[in-house]
Design an enzyme around this catalytic site. Structure first.
Site, PDB file in Angstrom:
ATOM      1  N   ILE A  61     -98.200 -43.107 -28.357  1.00  0.00           N
ATOM      2  CA  ILE A  61     -98.305 -44.367 -28.962  1.00  0.00           C
ATOM      3  C   ILE A  61     -97.225 -45.376 -29.005  1.00  0.00           C
ATOM      4  O   ILE A  61     -97.285 -46.543 -28.808  1.00  0.00           O
ATOM      5  CB  ILE A  61     -98.580 -44.155 -30.601  1.00  0.00           C
ATOM      6  CG1 ILE A  61     -99.977 -43.281 -30.536  1.00  0.00           C
ATOM      7  CG2 ILE A  61     -98.893 -45.241 -31.403  1.00  0.00           C
ATOM      8  CD1 ILE A  61    -101.248 -43.888 -29.917  1.00  0.00           C
ATOM      9  N   GLU A  62     -95.957 -44.653 -28.915  1.00  0.00           N
ATOM     10  CA  GLU A  62     -94.875 -45.543 -28.678  1.00  0.00           C
ATOM     11  C   GLU A  62     -94.718 -46.364 -27.459  1.00  0.00           C
ATOM     12  O   GLU A  62     -94.346 -47.448 -27.260  1.00  0.00           O
ATOM     13  CB  GLU A  62     -93.718 -44.898 -29.079  1.00  0.00           C
ATOM     14  CG  GLU A  62     -92.252 -45.542 -28.688  1.00  0.00           C
ATOM     15  CD  GLU A  62     -90.920 -45.024 -29.051  1.00  0.00           C
ATOM     16  OE1 GLU A  62     -89.949 -45.181 -29.083  1.00  0.00           O
ATOM     17  OE2 GLU A  62     -91.197 -43.448 -29.565  1.00  0.00           O
ATOM     18  N   ARG A  63     -95.285 -45.632 -26.254  1.00  0.00           N
ATOM     19  CA  ARG A  63     -95.303 -46.344 -24.949  1.00  0.00           C
ATOM     20  C   ARG A  63     -96.321 -47.115 -24.647  1.00  0.00           C
ATOM     21  O   ARG A  63     -96.024 -48.226 -24.254  1.00  0.00           O
ATOM     22  CB  ARG A  63     -95.395 -45.006 -23.984  1.00  0.00           C
ATOM     23  CG  ARG A  63     -94.446 -44.079 -23.814  1.00  0.00           C
ATOM     24  CD  ARG A  63     -94.521 -42.728 -23.304  1.00  0.00           C
ATOM     25  NE  ARG A  63     -93.332 -41.989 -23.571  1.00  0.00           N
ATOM     26  CZ  ARG A  63     -93.278 -40.430 -22.808  1.00  0.00           C
ATOM     27  NH1 ARG A  63     -94.619 -40.132 -22.764  1.00  0.00           N
ATOM     28  NH2 ARG A  63     -92.249 -39.866 -23.106  1.00  0.00           N
TER      29      ARG A  63
END
Length: 201
Positions: A61-63
């Site tokens: 999700i961060e990516r």
């Protein structure tokens, strides 16, 4: 391994020092010390013993977030640089009439359009409950490299003023560098993609 919440006021928890980062100074990064810290089991995040797996999913999700942020940042920087090229006269005319800088910025814009399309695909996949590990990893790699290229072009085409702290290009250049490190370095993205492609590295 589990993920747990440790409130800042917990006995044994200490913020040792705030770290002085190259860029992204708006968010604090600090060195923490935890010594004989105890918290209740209810402070467990998610499922006990699944902390590593939960963190790996969070990285996806961060990516994804990094891909979306890069599109907005690059679009903004390319627009500002284009506007500046129209006003910067060199050798008897605006720099925006010189083929080389225009083509370099256009190439970056084309790459931006591809990243935007991948972002749309990932959003649809995520909404459908599909695994986006490969797409987010490839996107993060491309986004990190693209925003660094755009930042470098912005500094270059603003000339000496682009190298000055008073200009937006200086902060953008510093902040862009984190994109190929945070959430997994470029080399980690390549390793993940290589393994997904069946390589043993």
């Amino acid at each position: 391994m589990s993920q747990i919440i440790v409130p800042a006021g917990t006995e044994g928890f200490e913020v040792v020092r705030k770290l002085d980062k190259l860029g992204n100074r708006v968010s604090d990064t600090a060195e923490l010390r935890l010594e004989d810290v105890r918290v209740p089991v209810s402070n467990t995040i998610g499922e006990a013993g699944r902390g590593f797996q939960q963190q790996m999913q969070q990285f996806v999700i961060e990516r994804l977030s990094a891909c979306f942020a890069a599109v907005g940042a690059c679009e903004w920087a390319l627009g500002r640089t284009r506007d500046y090229l129209r006003t910067r006269d060199v050798f008897g005319g605006p720099l925006a009439q010189r083929q080389y800088p225009v083509f370099r910025l256009t190439e970056a814009s084309a790459q931006l359009e591809l990243l935007r399309a991948l972002n749309e695909k990932m959003a649809l996949m995520l909404d459908a409950g599909e695994d986006i590990t490969r797409e987010a990893t490839a996107g993060k790699l491309a986004a990190g490299r693209l925003i660094r290229e755009v930042a470098d072009l912005a500094v270059q085409y603003h000339g000496g003023m682009g190298y000055m702290e008073e200009n937006w290009t200086a902060r953008f250049y510093r902040d862009a560098r984190l994109s190929s490190i945070g959430g997994g370095a470029d080399e980690v993205m390549l390793q993940v993609l290589a393994r997904l492609d069946g390589y043993e590295v």
